[in-house]
Design a protein around this motif. Structure first.
Motif, mmCIF file in Angstrom:
data_model
loop_
_atom_site.group_PDB
_atom_site.id
_atom_site.type_symbol
_atom_site.label_atom_id
_atom_site.label_comp_id
_atom_site.label_asym_id
_atom_site.label_seq_id
_atom_site.Cartn_x
_atom_site.Cartn_y
_atom_site.Cartn_z
ATOM 1 N N GLU A 1 64.896 21.518 31.051
ATOM 2 C CA GLU A 1 64.371 22.409 30.008
ATOM 3 C C GLU A 1 62.892 22.698 30.250
ATOM 4 N N LYS A 2 62.136 21.661 30.623
ATOM 5 C CA LYS A 2 60.718 21.873 30.915
ATOM 6 C C LYS A 2 60.550 22.733 32.177
ATOM 7 N N HIS A 3 61.351 22.434 33.192
ATOM 8 C CA HIS A 3 61.330 23.181 34.451
ATOM 9 C C HIS A 3 61.604 24.663 34.202
ATOM 10 N N LEU B 1 59.615 16.946 39.715
ATOM 11 C CA LEU B 1 58.871 17.126 38.476
ATOM 12 C C LEU B 1 57.615 17.970 38.679
ATOM 13 N N HIS B 2 57.585 18.761 39.742
ATOM 14 C CA HIS B 2 56.470 19.683 39.938
ATOM 15 C C HIS B 2 56.937 20.853 40.788
ATOM 16 N N LEU B 3 56.171 21.937 40.759
ATOM 17 C CA LEU B 3 56.394 23.055 41.656
ATOM 18 C C LEU B 3 55.045 23.527 42.187
ATOM 19 N N LEU B 4 55.081 24.482 43.113
ATOM 20 C CA LEU B 4 53.869 24.902 43.795
ATOM 21 C C LEU B 4 53.621 26.392 43.593
ATOM 22 N N GLY C 1 56.363 16.976 34.214
ATOM 23 C CA GLY C 1 57.120 15.836 33.695
ATOM 24 C C GLY C 1 56.521 15.203 32.464
ATOM 25 N N GLY C 2 55.193 15.069 32.422
ATOM 26 C CA GLY C 2 54.547 14.378 31.308
ATOM 27 C C GLY C 2 54.102 15.279 30.186
ATOM 28 N N LEU C 3 54.438 16.579 30.234
ATOM 29 C CA LEU C 3 53.981 17.528 29.220
ATOM 30 C C LEU C 3 55.095 17.904 28.252
ATOM 31 N N GLU C 4 54.707 18.151 26.999
ATOM 32 C CA GLU C 4 55.642 18.691 26.021
ATOM 33 C C GLU C 4 55.680 20.211 26.163
ATOM 34 N N GLU D 1 55.044 22.652 24.120
ATOM 35 C CA GLU D 1 53.865 23.361 23.618
ATOM 36 C C GLU D 1 52.686 23.209 24.566
ATOM 37 N N GLU D 2 52.571 22.042 25.189
ATOM 38 C CA GLU D 2 51.480 21.827 26.139
ATOM 39 C C GLU D 2 51.652 22.713 27.371
ATOM 40 N N ILE D 3 52.899 22.881 27.829
ATOM 41 C CA ILE D 3 53.160 23.768 28.966
ATOM 42 C C ILE D 3 52.768 25.201 28.621
ATOM 43 N N LYS D 4 53.175 25.651 27.436
ATOM 44 C CA LYS D 4 52.840 27.011 27.015
ATOM 45 C C LYS D 4 51.336 27.198 26.885
ATOM 46 N N ASN D 5 50.675 26.251 26.242
ATOM 47 C CA ASN D 5 49.228 26.353 26.060
ATOM 48 C C ASN D 5 48.501 26.317 27.401
ATOM 49 N N GLY D 6 48.974 25.432 28.299
ATOM 50 C CA GLY D 6 48.354 25.329 29.613
ATOM 51 C C GLY D 6 48.476 26.617 30.405
#
Length: 475
Positions: free
Chosen positions: A381-383, A406-409, A456-459, A461-466
């Motif tokens: 879901e985060k991905h 848990l990451h992309l480039l 991986g460690g973000l919620e 809302e944090e992903i959207k804000n970031g």
């Protein structure tokens, strides 16, 4: 959400709520708790620390009154952002404002405090860990009244745990091994140290470039001669490996870090062919986060295709369960197992028998599989959210490394250097990571254009804000 592992002392002259308050305050001051990070609820904190809920509430009330945390209705408690924080000077008792360190550089703790969002590629989410199940297993193990659990135990690890790991590896990764081939250790660092004793001191080893830098640093601390081999779209170059005149190669075929490359079967067979062509050649397979794939079926391990005993397989539960578990495992080919017994058989076990028994029951009881399934769905879901939010970046960036891990480039299309990208992000309070940080050796280093975004460690809302802040920085 941050897990508070405060050490509470019953013999202290301070109340429990004071100890919790001081612990959290110190974590915030030192940058270990970042601005905007969500704290556990008072109920969760009380259950986790085995204290009353009123004690947890008193600690939070004090932090609220001093402005260290804020309460958001129906959402919980969050760490406040403060421009000026104080820290304890190393070796002294006086408090001093954080500011530029000697030489004009900003201290690490001060820099960390300015990040609104940290896209760390190594962070994981512990908010859904089944703490109640873990406590239940803990009580069950300790209630068995087995004095044997408090003795030293087998240096290779408890046989029953190794048997459980063997079954798990075969069903999930296609690894073919017996419990006798497995060595359990406290983290990959320890297992690599053992490997030096097994393979010998003066080993010539090849590593992908870029690669997992910690492994490189460990090998570099040995008397190893390290050769870096460039990568292509299939992973480590087989031609480059043949030209390197080495006897071992360290690879991450299922999800290469940091590039995210999945090594296809053809390249895997090329590497196995190289290993089989001369005696004493080995492939060290680091299968660090193979559990997290979001498209297609899981890819079998390289070891699953090894018929000649040329692959040394290393895995860990730190990413799939929790970093604090500190349980890793190594599968040795039969020929190296005898060398291990000769050269390392006298070493003591590095994981307590109690922890091993708890992990065994967590896996054997089906809890691990259920937790993995839950986390795969959660991370997917985060991905997917991150990819959706990056849709309007497509004109300026190429996205790679998705669908696993848990990451992309992101690679800039307009020639922006990593330094420029990270600096622009930093100015908006966002931390991203340059791919070049994972390059090793001194040759062939050029200004990079790629950054890593971990989720991986973000919620959500944090992903959207970031990403909103990165739009302002980059687009």
């Amino acid at each position: 959400m941050y897990d508070l592992t405060a050490m509470l002392r019953g013999d202290s002259n301070k109340c429990l709520y004071e100890q919790i308050y001081e612990y959290i305050r110190q974590e915030i001051r030192e940058g270990k708790l970042r601005p905007g990070e969500r704290l556990p609820s008072t109920r969760s904190l009380a259950e986790y620390l085995q204290i009353s809920r009123s004690t947890a509430s008193l600690a939070y009330d004090q932090l609220l009154s001093e402005g260290y945390i804020a309460s958001r209705p129906y959402r919980g408690y969050y760490v406040c952002r403060m421009e000026e924080l104080y820290r304890l000077e190393t070796g002294g008792d006086s408090l001093q404002e954080d500011g530029p360190a000697r030489g004009g550089a900003v201290s690490k703790s001060a820099a960390q405090e300015r990040y609104v969002c940290d896209f760390s590629p190594t962070a994981i989410d512990m908010s859904r860990f089944p703490f109640s199940v873990w406590r239940k297993i803990n009580r069950s193990v300790l209630s068995q009244n087995s004095s044997g659990l408090f003795t030293q135990g087998d240096a290779q690890g408890e046989y029953s745990l190794r048997e459980t790991i063997s079954g798990y590896l075969h069903s999930s990764r296609g690894v073919n091994c017996t419990p006798q081939q497995i060595i359990v250790g406290a983290g990959n660092d320890y297992l690599l140290l053992l490997l030096e004793k097994i393979l010998g001191r003066h080993v010539r080893i090849a590593m992908e470039n870029p690669t997992y830098k910690r492994a490189y640093q460990i090998f570099d601390s040995f008397a190893y001669e390290i050769t870096t081999v460039d990568m292509d779209e299939a992973g480590m170059s087989a031609a480059g490996l043949r030209q390197s005149d080495v006897t071992a190669a360290y690879v991450m075929p299922s999800h290469q870090y940091p590039t995210g490359v999945l090594m296809p079967i053809g390249r895997r067979l090329e590497l196995l062919k190289w290993a089989n062509e001369a005696p004493g050649r080995y492939l060290i397979e680091d299968d660090y986060d193979s559990e997290f794939r979001y498209r297609g079926k899981p890819i079998p391990a390289l070891q699953a295709s090894d018929t000649q005993g040329r692959v040394i397989y290393i895995g860990t539960f730190s990413k799939s369960i929790a970093p604090a578990i500190r349980v890793s495992y190594m599968v040795l080919p039969p020929a190296l197992l005898e060398l291990y017994r000769q050269r390392c058989g006298f070493y003591s076990a590095t994981v307590s028998r109690i922890d091993q028994k708890m992990l065994e029951e967590f896996i054997a009881g089906g809890y691990f599989e259920r937790y993995l399934n839950k986390m795969r769905k959660h991370y997917k879901e985060k991905h997917d959210l991150l990819l959706e939010e990056l849709a309007d970046f497509g004109q300026y960036f190429t996205v790679t490394g998705e669908n696993a891990g848990l990451h992309l480039l992101l690679t800039g299309r307009r020639g922006q250097t990593e330094e420029a990208l990270t600096a622009a992000a930093r100015a908006q309070g966002v931390r991203v990571y340059g791919l070049s940080e994972n390059l090793v050796g001194t040759s062939g280093k050029k200004p990079g254009h790629t950054v890593l975004l971990g989720y991986g460690g973000l919620e959500a809302e944090e992903i959207k804000n970031g990403l909103t802040l990165l739009r302002q920085a980059w687009l």
